[in-house]
Write a protein that holds these residues in place. Structure first.
Motif, mmCIF file in Angstrom:
data_model
loop_
_atom_site.group_PDB
_atom_site.id
_atom_site.type_symbol
_atom_site.label_atom_id
_atom_site.label_comp_id
_atom_site.label_asym_id
_atom_site.label_seq_id
_atom_site.Cartn_x
_atom_site.Cartn_y
_atom_site.Cartn_z
ATOM 1 N N LYS A 124 -5.538 -6.093 -1.738
ATOM 2 C CA LYS A 124 -6.486 -5.147 -1.495
ATOM 3 C C LYS A 124 -6.768 -5.534 -0.216
ATOM 4 O O LYS A 124 -6.459 -4.449 0.787
ATOM 5 C CB LYS A 124 -8.009 -5.318 -1.974
ATOM 6 C CG LYS A 124 -8.239 -3.736 -2.267
ATOM 7 C CD LYS A 124 -9.376 -3.705 -3.021
ATOM 8 C CE LYS A 124 -10.193 -2.539 -3.163
ATOM 9 N NZ LYS A 124 -11.887 -2.491 -3.416
ATOM 10 N N LYS A 125 -7.407 -6.741 0.595
ATOM 11 C CA LYS A 125 -7.787 -6.781 1.702
ATOM 12 C C LYS A 125 -6.931 -6.684 2.762
ATOM 13 O O LYS A 125 -6.701 -6.287 3.688
ATOM 14 C CB LYS A 125 -8.269 -7.836 1.805
ATOM 15 C CG LYS A 125 -9.917 -8.099 1.248
ATOM 16 C CD LYS A 125 -10.801 -7.175 1.857
ATOM 17 C CE LYS A 125 -11.375 -7.421 3.097
ATOM 18 N NZ LYS A 125 -11.992 -5.804 3.501
ATOM 19 N N GLU A 133 -5.904 -2.527 2.798
ATOM 20 C CA GLU A 133 -7.247 -2.438 4.030
ATOM 21 C C GLU A 133 -7.049 -2.115 5.420
ATOM 22 O O GLU A 133 -6.711 -1.243 6.063
ATOM 23 C CB GLU A 133 -8.394 -2.853 3.117
ATOM 24 C CG GLU A 133 -8.718 -2.592 1.816
ATOM 25 C CD GLU A 133 -9.852 -2.575 1.453
ATOM 26 O OE1 GLU A 133 -10.970 -3.361 2.245
ATOM 27 O OE2 GLU A 133 -10.365 -2.716 0.225
ATOM 28 N N ASP A 169 -5.645 -9.972 -6.495
ATOM 29 C CA ASP A 169 -5.433 -9.294 -6.663
ATOM 30 C C ASP A 169 -6.260 -8.307 -5.116
ATOM 31 O O ASP A 169 -6.056 -7.327 -4.641
ATOM 32 C CB ASP A 169 -6.337 -7.835 -7.780
ATOM 33 C CG ASP A 169 -4.911 -7.705 -8.780
ATOM 34 O OD1 ASP A 169 -3.838 -8.033 -8.459
ATOM 35 O OD2 ASP A 169 -5.394 -7.908 -10.099
ATOM 36 N N LYS A 170 -7.774 -9.100 -5.500
ATOM 37 C CA LYS A 170 -8.267 -8.984 -3.897
ATOM 38 C C LYS A 170 -7.635 -9.060 -2.617
ATOM 39 O O LYS A 170 -7.825 -8.338 -1.828
ATOM 40 C CB LYS A 170 -9.958 -9.997 -4.076
ATOM 41 C CG LYS A 170 -11.046 -9.679 -2.930
ATOM 42 C CD LYS A 170 -11.187 -8.500 -2.840
ATOM 43 C CE LYS A 170 -13.144 -7.937 -2.200
ATOM 44 N NZ LYS A 170 -13.611 -7.257 -2.264
#
Length: 108
Positions: free
Chosen positions: A38-39, A42, A34-35
């Motif tokens: 997300k990155k 972004e 998930d991280k």
């Protein structure tokens, strides 16, 4: 050019296999998919903004960030750089492959 991508990929693999204290790459692996996703999102948005602003220097920096995060994603998912490069090679051999879109006849 491919040497830089290969070196980056190998470094990311090394970080996944051998945790290094204070490593941002290790941090991403610890946080999970998930991280990492997300990155990637972004960084993709930041590429778009920099390009839209016409700032090539900033766009290059953001593309580099995006490529790094995509490498982390690839390693996390077990996707080999060679597989991506083979697909890009295949695509570079295609010519005249403009996609045609299905048109709907609204009268029927």
């Amino acid at each position: 050019m491919n040497d830089s991508l290969s070196a980056l990929y190998k470094t990311v693999v090394e970080r996944k296999e051998n945790k290094a204290e204070g490593s941002y790459t290790c941090y991403l692996f610890e946080k999970g998919i998930d991280k990492i996703l997300k990155k990637c999102g972004e960084e993709c948005s930041e590429v778009i903004i920099a390009a839209k602003n016409g700032n090539n220097e900033e766009t290059v920096l953001e593309i580099s960030d995006l490529l790094y995060h995509l490498m982390v994603l690839m390693v996390d998912q077990g996707i080999a750089l060679e597989d991506v490069m083979k697909e890009l090679d295949k695509r570079s051999q295609k010519t005249g492959n403009l996609k045609t879109f299905h048109q709907v006849d609204k009268n029927s």
